[in-house]
Design an enzyme around this catalytic site. Structure first.
Site, short mmCIF file in Angstrom:
data_model
loop_
_atom_site.label_atom_id
_atom_site.label_comp_id
_atom_site.label_asym_id
_atom_site.label_seq_id
_atom_site.Cartn_x
_atom_site.Cartn_y
_atom_site.Cartn_z
N LYS A 109 3.18 -1.90 -9.74
CA LYS A 109 3.93 -1.32 -8.61
C LYS A 109 5.39 -1.78 -8.67
CE LYS A 109 0.23 0.11 -5.68
NZ LYS A 109 -0.90 -0.64 -6.23
N SER A 147 -2.57 4.22 0.12
CA SER A 147 -3.76 4.44 0.95
C SER A 147 -3.67 3.79 2.32
CB SER A 147 -5.00 3.93 0.21
OG SER A 147 -4.84 2.57 -0.12
N ALA A 202 -15.18 0.41 -1.89
CA ALA A 202 -14.85 -0.55 -0.83
C ALA A 202 -13.79 -0.01 0.14
CB ALA A 202 -14.37 -1.87 -1.45
N GLN A 203 -12.84 0.81 -0.36
CA GLN A 203 -11.81 1.35 0.54
C GLN A 203 -12.28 2.59 1.30
OE1 GLN A 203 -7.49 1.49 -0.48
NE2 GLN A 203 -8.06 0.40 -2.33
N GLY A 204 -13.52 3.03 1.03
CA GLY A 204 -14.11 4.03 1.93
C GLY A 204 -14.36 5.42 1.40
#
Lengths: 226, 226
Positions: A68, A124, A185-187
């Site tokens: 990043k 996100s 895990a983030q959905g």
């Protein structure tokens, strides 16, 4: 490659990141399309540790350094070169620094060493929506001008993935890749981003922290056909 | 502290970053207000090397980790914690990820460990103007809400420094600091950012790569009274 998945190697705190990552890769081998390390791992394992991890990946695997990057060109090149020298082939950078004195320098450097630039177009987390989502189209066209390999767009917001694919379809490089984090895990559910136009989904903890990462990946992707 | 200057430790490629940085600090000692390391140094020297560098800084020196963090909260915390554990007291992050799921997590973590958040509000490269400069006021107020220690604004564009100081004056935290890179090699003259409202100027190569960094700092700052 068996699944269009990039596995995020995010070692739990307190574990040796190199040993832990190598064990995950040994379990998964060529089933995912590639592997991704993040900045925390690179900082903690160092370039030597990151190189040891890259060395056990199958030869055809994408080796993504999710740095990043978000700095002026010369500084991004210094950080990226550490990942490239450690054997990583794809480097993720932010778009907000712009092209002049920023992304152009990085793109030129990566092209020169045979590595690929991956441009983040949104994130996100809820806070990111405010700034990123105003510029999605612009960021995709910026990437297109720079000849990037692909884009990162969140699986948790499939309409963003669809939008990137739409803008790409009208761009000079319609076959650029879309890589989508947020599965597990983030959905988000497996295949959701692929159905929206992504080429690869990024999966982390729900696979890597399972007792058998291989079985966890099979359970996630093998049983839900697209 | 003799001068309101933070010295950027940007080791030349091919030199051992730890030995080189320690030599620069040994020459300058307490003359600057602090020292700054960047992500390339942290990646190349590792947390142990970064800790060795911090350990030779005078006790009162600001120890800035210019990580330009720009990720979701949990990932920024992992990277920041490596710098904090190595002895750094101030961590620089980007504003674009927003507060929710991003900066709030980082601010809470840093407060909990007694370290400070420094928010970047603009950059010095030409490309950054396009996106950053639309949101200067908003970014300053975001930082104010989060209780940040200070802001990074480019010395190369003094009107941005003045603008940040103006917005701060009307904010709940008017005494927040402004730190300005761009003096020397990047083209701006000493004291230019201070005159525009900054608290510290960041100087790099024009001091650190001189035969005597101490003399170079004296020449730059001692002979040009504000």
């Amino acid at each position: 490659m068996k699944y269009p998945v990039i596995v995020a190697l995010d070692p739990p705190r307190g574990r040796d990141p190199v040993t832990w990552s190598i064990k995950v890769i040994d379990s998964l081998r060529s089933k995912p399309a590639g592997y991704k390390i993040g900045l925390p791992l690179l900082v903690r394992a160092g370039t030597r540790g990151a190189a040891d991890i890259a060395s056990v990946m199958p030869p055809e695997a994408l080796r993504v350094a999710d740095l990043k990057l978000a700095d002026i060109g010369p500084v991004m090149i210094l950080t990226a070169s550490a990942a490239v020298e450690a054997g990583y082939t794809h480097v993720i950078a932010h778009p907000f620094m712009g092209v002049e004195g920023g992304l152009r320098d990085l793109a030129d450097y990566l092209r020169g060493v045979g590595a690929e630039l991956v441009l983040l177009v949104s994130m996100s987390n809820p806070g990111a929506v405010i700034y990123f989502d105003q510029f999605i189209d612009e960021f995709v066209l910026t990437g297109s001008r720079l000849g990037v390999w692909g884009y990162v767009a969140p699986a948790t917001r499939p309409h963003i993935v669809r939008r990137v694919r739409e803008v790409l379809a009208r761009s000079p490089n319609p076959s650029a890749k879309i890589v989508s984090p947020g599965i597990g895990a983030q959905g988000q559910r497996p295949w959701a981003a692929i159905k929206a136009g992504a080429d690869y989904e990024i999966v982390g903890r729900s696979v890597t922290r399972a007792e058998s990462p291989e079985n966890a990946l099979e359970n996630l992707y093998g049983s839900h056909a697209p």
